[in-house]
Every structure is written in C-alpha cells, then in structure tokens.
Design an enzyme around this catalytic site. Structure first.
Site, short mmCIF file in Angstrom:
data_model
loop_
_atom_site.label_atom_id
_atom_site.label_comp_id
_atom_site.label_asym_id
_atom_site.label_seq_id
_atom_site.Cartn_x
_atom_site.Cartn_y
_atom_site.Cartn_z
N ARG A 153 0.88 -1.08 0.03
CA ARG A 153 -0.27 -0.04 0.09
C ARG A 153 0.87 1.14 0.02
NH1 ARG A 153 -1.90 -3.55 3.80
NH2 ARG A 153 -4.04 -4.47 3.41
N LYS A 177 -1.86 -2.59 7.84
CA LYS A 177 -2.90 -2.08 8.74
C LYS A 177 -3.24 -2.89 9.95
CE LYS A 177 -6.11 -0.55 4.86
NZ LYS A 177 -7.46 -0.89 4.09
N HIS A 255 -2.62 2.60 -6.30
CA HIS A 255 -3.30 1.28 -6.05
C HIS A 255 -3.16 0.56 -7.29
CE1 HIS A 255 -5.02 -0.05 -2.39
NE2 HIS A 255 -5.94 -0.67 -3.13
N ARG A 258 -0.56 -1.84 -7.20
CA ARG A 258 -0.80 -2.84 -6.06
C ARG A 258 -1.74 -3.98 -6.96
NH1 ARG A 258 -1.31 -4.18 -0.81
NH2 ARG A 258 -3.34 -4.74 -0.03
N HIS A 281 -3.93 -8.94 3.11
CA HIS A 281 -5.46 -8.98 3.13
C HIS A 281 -5.61 -9.96 4.38
CE1 HIS A 281 -6.23 -8.34 -1.26
NE2 HIS A 281 -6.18 -7.25 -0.53
N TYR A 290 -9.34 -10.72 -7.67
CA TYR A 290 -8.12 -10.74 -8.78
C TYR A 290 -8.49 -11.72 -9.82
CZ TYR A 290 -5.87 -7.14 -6.32
OH TYR A 290 -5.83 -5.64 -5.28
#
Length: 327
Positions: A153, A177, A255, A258, A281, A290
């Site tokens: 990110r 995160k 992004h 990414r 994730h 994806y």
C-alpha cells in the site's frame, strides 16, 4: 448534551480505536471526518448523540443521498456511525444501539483497474529519467521498483523505516493495517534500485548532519511534517510518470500498481493464498477479486483476438448480411 459533548464522544471513541485496535492513521482520519459531518447534521436537527434513534440515522443517510454522495461514501459514513454506537453501547453510554439494524446502500462491485505488463515497464523506465536531480531519479526508481515488486500500500511504502532496507535484504518487513507485520520478497531489480538509492540517501543524510540537522529514520525522508514522502506527493509523482511514459494518467494510481502486482502474479500461476499474504489481506475473499479481474481480461483477449469472435463482430456491424453484392 451539547455539541461539545458530541465531540467528546468522537474523540474518546477515536482514542480507543487507536489504543485497542491499532487503527491506522488514515482510518482514524476517515472516522473523524465522517463523524464530525454527522455531528454537524445532528446539531442542526437540535438533537444529540445520546438521544439519536434509528430513524434519525436513516434520515441522515437520506440527506447524504440527496447531496448526491456515492453509495461508497454513504456506506463509509454509516460504518463510522455503527462503530461509534457499538462503542457507546459497550461503554454503557447508551442502553441500546440505534444503528445496529440499519443496512447500508449496496456498493457497486466494480473490478479494480489494473495495468498491462508493458505499461508497468514503461512507468518503470520513466522513473529512471524523471526528476530534477540524479538523486530524485534514483529515489523515483526505487519507489516504483519496490511498489511493483511487493504490492505494498502507498502508506506502507512511503513510511518504510530505513532500518528495513539495511543489509541488502531479500525480503522487507512491512507494517500493515492494524499494525500487522508481514514479509514481502524483493525482486532483483528492486534490490538493485534499493541498494543504489540507499547510498545516495545516506550520503545526503551525512551531509545534513554536518549542518546540525537530525537524522531521518525513514527510507524516503522529507522535510515535511510527516518526516517522509507523503502519499499526496507520491500520487502526483506517479501521474507525472504516466504522462512521461505515454500511459493514460487516469489508469495510473499507486493502487493500480498494487492491483497489477496481484493480477500479474495470478496470471503467472501464483497461489491465491500466497497473494493474500503478500498483500496483507485479512480475508482471502478480498483477494479473490483478482480472479475476476483475470477472467475479465482473458475474456477481452478472446473477443479482441480470436478470429471467430472478430467474424461475429464484423457480421453484427454489417447488419448480419454475409452475401455478396447482387446475389
């Protein structure tokens, strides 16, 4: 309850989010922004957080809709309100949770934009020649190589500590995160770009120290308040690279690199669970998007390149008439 009391609710909630859940700074800022907007609306209605009912929250969402806000924005604001009232219930500020049964607007399931391998190559080449100084060009090259090699990110990338880059690493330790750490491997071009940038960065830092300036702990230092290159500056940089490389700027954001990282890995046989780990994730369901991107791209390739598909398209364009003139 006064407006000041409402703001106290918000600040206490945000402090708890940061302390207990390790919420990222960008998440904190988003919650704060959305809840202040909600607080202003509540104040205009002569209401307060302690007395709000389900219908009041629903009326707020209706007002957001009337402003023309997107479903995604409305869903995000409702999420912030739900989190606030769940916290209020747990803290016994209220005996009920007025937001618990409210359903948000359906969010459109748009597939993420991605880039072709050749487009990424053009962006990487542009990074090597874009910048006012040689140091800028080396930094830009390192940023782009790391981003595409790891799928980080943008916040993770620009705030990388320099300690993570020492010793010619094969892998980088990334803080994601919720303060969750993960390891991401580096490609040979990324390792080379990192080593070259590190020498230039350290030389600049040594010179700065001789002038009495404190050393930076970041791989991509900046004189700004954050102490490192900002997300906004990198966003502008990647747009500059898009223009220089001839790639449509509206396709290119940090992004989308990414997304390209994940899509290209999947296209070349990488395991979905491995991609989940690399991207950080929490749920593999997030990574599964994806597979849909790849399915859509394969469908487009067939439609664009298969001779039967072209023949059918030609027939539709010709109104279905395949006979020769006069026959």
């Amino acid at each position: 309850m006064t407006k000041m009391d409402n703001l106290h609710w918000i600040s206490t909630f945000l402090d708890a989010q940061a302390a207990e859940l390790g919420a990222a700074q960008n998440t904190q800022l988003a919650y704060a922004r959305d809840l202040r907007i909600f607080s202003d609306w509540v104040d205009r209605q002569k209401l307060d957080f302690a007395a709000i009912q389900r219908t009041d929250i629903e009326n707020f969402l209706v007002a957001c809709d009337a402003e023309g806000l997107s479903p995604a924005t409305r869903a995000r604001r409702l999420s912030a309100i739900k989190q606030l009232y769940r916290f209020a219930f747990e803290e016994s500020w209220r005996s009920d949770n007025p937001a618990i049964q409210i359903k948000g607007p359906g969010r459109s399931k748009r597939l993420p934009k991605t880039l072709e391998v050749i487009e990424v190559d053009r962006l990487l080449n542009a990074a090597r020649t874009t910048g006012r100084t040689q140091a800028d060009r080396l930094r830009n090259t390192c940023l782009m190589e790391l981003l595409y090699a790891t799928g980080m990110r943008v916040t993770e990338l620009v705030s990388l500590p320099v300690s993570a880059a020492r010793g010619d690493p094969r892998m980088l330790l990334v803080m994601g995160k919720g303060s969750k750490e993960r390891m991401v491997p580096l490609s040979p071009p990324a390792r080379t770009a990192l080593a070259v940038w590190l020498k230039t960065r350290d030389a600049a830092e040594d010179e700065a120290r001789t002038k009495g300036k404190p050393a930076s702990r970041f791989l991509f230092p900046s004189r700004g308040k954050a102490g490192h290159l900002t997300r906004h500056r990198f966003y502008l940089l990647i747009k500059e690279l898009a223009v220089s490389s001839g790639v449509a700027p509206d396709k290119v954001t940090p992004h989308t690199l990414r997304h390209a990282f994940a899509t290209h890995l999947l296209a070349n046989g990488a395991d979905l669970r491995a991609i989940q780990m690399l991207l950080g994730h929490a749920d593999v369901a997030t990574t599964e998007i994806y597979t849909h991107v790849l399915d859509e791209r394969l469908r487009e390739l067939v439609l664009e390149n298969h001779p039967l598909a072209r023949d059918r398209e030609a027939k539709r364009s010709d109104g279905g008439n395949t006979s020769s003139d006069g026959q």
